[in-house]
Design a protein around this motif. Structure first.
Motif, PDB file in Angstrom:
ATOM      1  N   ASP A 118      47.078  37.893  50.856  1.00  0.00           N
ATOM      2  CA  ASP A 118      46.007  37.690  51.907  1.00  0.00           C
ATOM      3  C   ASP A 118      46.604  37.438  53.345  1.00  0.00           C
ATOM      4  O   ASP A 118      46.040  37.789  54.328  1.00  0.00           O
ATOM      5  N   ALA A 119      47.723  36.649  53.272  1.00  0.00           N
ATOM      6  CA  ALA A 119      48.425  36.535  54.351  1.00  0.00           C
ATOM      7  C   ALA A 119      48.848  37.645  55.128  1.00  0.00           C
ATOM      8  O   ALA A 119      48.941  38.079  56.454  1.00  0.00           O
ATOM      9  N   CYS A 120      49.272  38.630  54.423  1.00  0.00           N
ATOM     10  CA  CYS A 120      49.753  40.010  54.632  1.00  0.00           C
ATOM     11  C   CYS A 120      48.537  40.531  55.355  1.00  0.00           C
ATOM     12  O   CYS A 120      48.709  41.276  56.548  1.00  0.00           O
ATOM     13  N   LEU A 121      47.694  40.713  54.660  1.00  0.00           N
ATOM     14  CA  LEU A 121      46.496  41.381  55.275  1.00  0.00           C
ATOM     15  C   LEU A 121      45.976  40.742  56.547  1.00  0.00           C
ATOM     16  O   LEU A 121      45.413  41.262  57.311  1.00  0.00           O
ATOM     17  N   LYS A 122      45.712  39.346  56.786  1.00  0.00           N
ATOM     18  CA  LYS A 122      45.530  38.905  57.760  1.00  0.00           C
ATOM     19  C   LYS A 122      46.414  39.382  59.102  1.00  0.00           C
ATOM     20  O   LYS A 122      45.797  39.283  60.201  1.00  0.00           O
ATOM     21  N   VAL A 123      47.425  39.695  58.952  1.00  0.00           N
ATOM     22  CA  VAL A 123      48.371  40.125  60.071  1.00  0.00           C
ATOM     23  C   VAL A 123      48.062  41.563  60.144  1.00  0.00           C
ATOM     24  O   VAL A 123      47.788  42.182  61.206  1.00  0.00           O
ATOM     25  N   VAL A 124      47.927  42.451  59.299  1.00  0.00           N
ATOM     26  CA  VAL A 124      47.661  43.911  59.403  1.00  0.00           C
ATOM     27  C   VAL A 124      46.485  44.509  59.660  1.00  0.00           C
ATOM     28  O   VAL A 124      45.994  45.495  59.890  1.00  0.00           O
ATOM     29  N   GLU A 125      45.365  43.540  59.091  1.00  0.00           N
ATOM     30  CA  GLU A 125      43.916  43.776  59.093  1.00  0.00           C
ATOM     31  C   GLU A 125      43.292  42.658  59.783  1.00  0.00           C
ATOM     32  O   GLU A 125      42.434  42.235  59.179  1.00  0.00           O
ATOM     33  N   PRO A 126      43.531  42.362  61.115  1.00  0.00           N
ATOM     34  CA  PRO A 126      42.909  40.910  61.390  1.00  0.00           C
ATOM     35  C   PRO A 126      41.488  41.047  61.657  1.00  0.00           C
ATOM     36  O   PRO A 126      40.615  39.900  61.440  1.00  0.00           O
TER      37      PRO A 126
END
Length: 129
Positions: A118-126
């Motif tokens: 989820d933390a990765c997705l917040k960065v790459v798909e804000p």
């Protein structure tokens, strides 16, 4: 995967220079002392960051642009999560797994891995927060 030296089935370790698999310390020493260990440079990633028009050799509809992936380096949330040795070990297990699909299926049941994803997705798909 087969050990680069003894040809036994393994997925335990990868040579840090050439990324070939090996199964034991003895095989690693034998491999690195031979002339077969050639450094494989992953310059394609660096080139893609500088020139995002370069097409990756294998892309899917889920492939994330390299410029977005570079943003992961600057995420304080990810850095904090990666301080957890359990998460780091878990990520290594997933990376070394012989079946990526099975490993990801199991990983997505682990709350700590889900938090990391989820933390990765917040960065790459804000926009999908």
């Amino acid at each position: 995967m087969l050990c680069i030296v003894c040809r036994n089935e393994t997925n335990k370790y990868k040579c840090p220079k050439c990324f070939e698999y090996y199964c034991s310390v003895g095989c690693y020493k034998s491999h690195t002392e031979s002339n077969n260990c050639k450094v494989k440079e992953s310059k394609s990633t660096e080139e893609n960051v500088d020139n995002p028009r370069i097409i990756l050799p294998f892309t899917t509809e889920d492939t994330v642009d390299i410029a977005l992936l570079k943003k992961l380096e600057k995420s304080d949330e990810l850095r904090k999560l990666l301080e957890n040795p359990h998460l780091r070990n878990y990520l290594l297990e997933v990376d070394r797994a012989p079946s990526a699909w099975k490993a990801m299926k199991v990983a997505m049941q682990e709350p700590l891995f889900i938090e990391f994803a989820d933390a990765c997705l917040k960065v790459v798909e804000p926009e999908n927060k």
